[in-house]
Design a protein around this motif. Structure first.
Motif, short mmCIF file in Angstrom:
data_model
loop_
_atom_site.label_atom_id
_atom_site.label_comp_id
_atom_site.label_asym_id
_atom_site.label_seq_id
_atom_site.Cartn_x
_atom_site.Cartn_y
_atom_site.Cartn_z
N THR A 45 5.29 12.84 -13.08
CA THR A 45 5.94 12.60 -14.54
C THR A 45 4.76 13.20 -15.49
O THR A 45 5.06 13.96 -16.46
N ARG A 46 3.45 12.94 -15.16
CA ARG A 46 2.46 13.68 -15.90
C ARG A 46 2.60 15.07 -15.93
O ARG A 46 2.43 15.66 -17.01
N GLU A 57 0.92 -1.22 0.05
CA GLU A 57 -0.05 -0.04 -0.08
C GLU A 57 0.98 1.18 -0.25
O GLU A 57 0.65 2.24 -0.62
N THR A 58 1.84 1.17 0.80
CA THR A 58 2.80 2.41 0.75
C THR A 58 3.73 2.75 -0.70
O THR A 58 3.68 3.76 -0.89
N PHE A 59 3.96 1.50 -1.16
CA PHE A 59 4.71 1.73 -2.41
C PHE A 59 3.69 2.26 -3.54
O PHE A 59 3.96 2.76 -4.41
N ILE A 60 2.20 1.65 -3.35
CA ILE A 60 1.50 2.19 -4.27
C ILE A 60 1.21 3.73 -4.18
O ILE A 60 1.08 4.43 -5.13
N GLY A 61 1.28 4.26 -2.96
CA GLY A 61 1.26 5.75 -2.73
C GLY A 61 2.06 6.50 -3.38
O GLY A 61 2.10 7.43 -4.00
N ILE A 62 3.60 5.90 -3.21
CA ILE A 62 4.82 6.46 -3.72
C ILE A 62 4.57 6.61 -5.37
O ILE A 62 5.12 7.48 -6.06
N THR A 63 4.35 5.16 -5.91
CA THR A 63 4.29 5.09 -7.29
C THR A 63 3.38 6.09 -7.93
O THR A 63 3.58 6.71 -8.88
N SER A 64 2.03 6.13 -7.25
CA SER A 64 0.91 7.29 -7.73
C SER A 64 1.63 8.70 -7.62
O SER A 64 1.21 9.39 -8.94
N PHE A 65 2.32 9.00 -6.67
CA PHE A 65 3.00 10.43 -6.96
C PHE A 65 3.93 10.70 -7.91
O PHE A 65 4.05 11.35 -8.75
N LEU A 66 4.82 9.42 -8.09
CA LEU A 66 5.77 9.69 -9.35
C LEU A 66 5.04 9.68 -10.57
O LEU A 66 5.47 10.41 -11.48
N ILE A 67 3.80 8.96 -10.84
CA ILE A 67 3.13 9.12 -12.26
C ILE A 67 2.52 10.42 -12.43
O ILE A 67 2.64 10.82 -13.19
N ALA A 68 2.11 10.99 -11.03
CA ALA A 68 1.44 12.10 -11.11
C ALA A 68 2.68 13.36 -11.42
O ALA A 68 2.27 14.33 -12.15
#
Length: 317
Positions: free
Chosen positions: A198-199, A185-196
């Motif tokens: 980058t976008r 769950e924590t890595f999903i949050g970090i991944t979502s931030f990185l995707i956002a």
């Protein structure tokens, strides 16, 4: 047993239904990031239950957890699009159906699992029930008219999350399920931030900023997840795994009923009929997949379980 599993089901339904408010009012990627980052706070007690010895073993599994997190982040993002076009109950039914069927397909492809005639029967029932539910007409002013788009988004999400659960299952063979769930769950949050980020860097939509007060509300809304995870994990140690998983499908009509009052999503009798048919067929399929005995502790034995939150976990006993 029944108190634990019912409490778990209610907790998952509660966090899911209240999060819909933020999903529909915010940028979807931002909403997903804030949700999972809040879980990294509210689920901290699970790490205390797991103990330092189990936490210290996480390092070798980080690459696989990150891969599962990328799949989970994209799956969560696509699912949030579906909430703009479909009622909550329909999204929940489609998601649960595509995840369980996706996991069976992965079992056949990677483990050579044999699908029985009974399981084919239940899967056919799931596909028919969810298809007729999704296509049932019932205009709601707060939803857009992109029904087909919503269905596609949720099915894609279901299969992506099923693939994420596949990798999570591999990790949980060696790592405590509470530890793997927390870091996922924590890595999903970090991944979502990185995707956002980058976008935004490529001229896309910016990450939506929220106040501390709003984040605290999201934290409060998502906090029942810990109760749901803990309740289910306890229930399967004292009662039948298949029965616990089947009862967990009651979260679909429960969430649908909550949406009726909170978001004025008044389903027709036909839609309610297909909601219940979806629940029955998913429960039937899960009962056919799970061992009927309680989860007793046996040295070195790995027992896979289906849970309402993660669908596939493995608990090392």
């Amino acid at each position: 047993f029944f108190i634990a599993i019912l409490l778990s089901t209610f907790a998952y339904a509660l966090q899911g239904i209240f999060m819909v408010r933020y999903i529909r009012s915010m940028d979807h990627l931002s909403a997903g990031m804030y949700r999972t980052l809040s879980l990294s706070i509210s689920m901290l007690p699970l790490l205390f239950l797991a103990g330092w010895e189990n936490i210290s073993q996480v390092l070798p599994f980080i690459p696989t957890l990150i891969l599962a997190a990328v799949l989970g982040a994209v799956g969560q993002w696509t699912s949030f699009f579906a909430y703009q076009s479909l009622p909550v109950g329909t999204v929940q039914a489609l998601g649960a159906s595509s995840r369980v069927i996706g996991l069976i397909i992965l079992g056949v492809l990677y483990f050579g699992d044999q699908v029985t005639g009974e399981q084919y029967f239940w899967m056919a029932g799931i596909i028919i029930a969810t298809s007729l539910l999704a296509m049932a007409k019932n205009h709601m002013p707060h939803l857009d008219t992109k029904v087909i788009s919503g269905i596609i988004w949720e099915v894609i999400s279901g299969f992506l999350v099923a693939l994420a659960f596949f990798f999570m299952g591999k990790v949980s063979k060696e790592l405590d399920p509470f530890v793997s769930a927390y870091f996922w769950e924590t890595f999903i949050g970090i991944t979502s931030f990185l995707i956002a980020f980058t976008r935004q860097s490529f001229g896309g939509k910016k990450l939506e900023k929220i106040s501390l007060k709003t984040f605290k509300r999201i934290l409060l809304v998502c906090s029942p997840t810990m109760v749901g995870t803990g309740g289910f994990a306890y229930a399967v140690t004292i009662g039948p795994i298949g029965l616990a998983s089947a009862i967990g499908t009651a979260g679909i009509p429960l969430t649908t009923l909550m949406a009726h009052y909170l978001y004025h999503e008044k389903l027709t009798r036909t839609q309610w009929f297909w909601i219940w048919m979806t629940v029955v067929t998913i429960a039937g399929l899960k009962l056919s997949l799970n061992h009927p005995q309680p989860l007793f502790k046996k040295e070195g034995r790995l027992i896979y379980i289906f849970s309402p939150q993660y669908e596939l976990q493995s608990m090392k006993t």
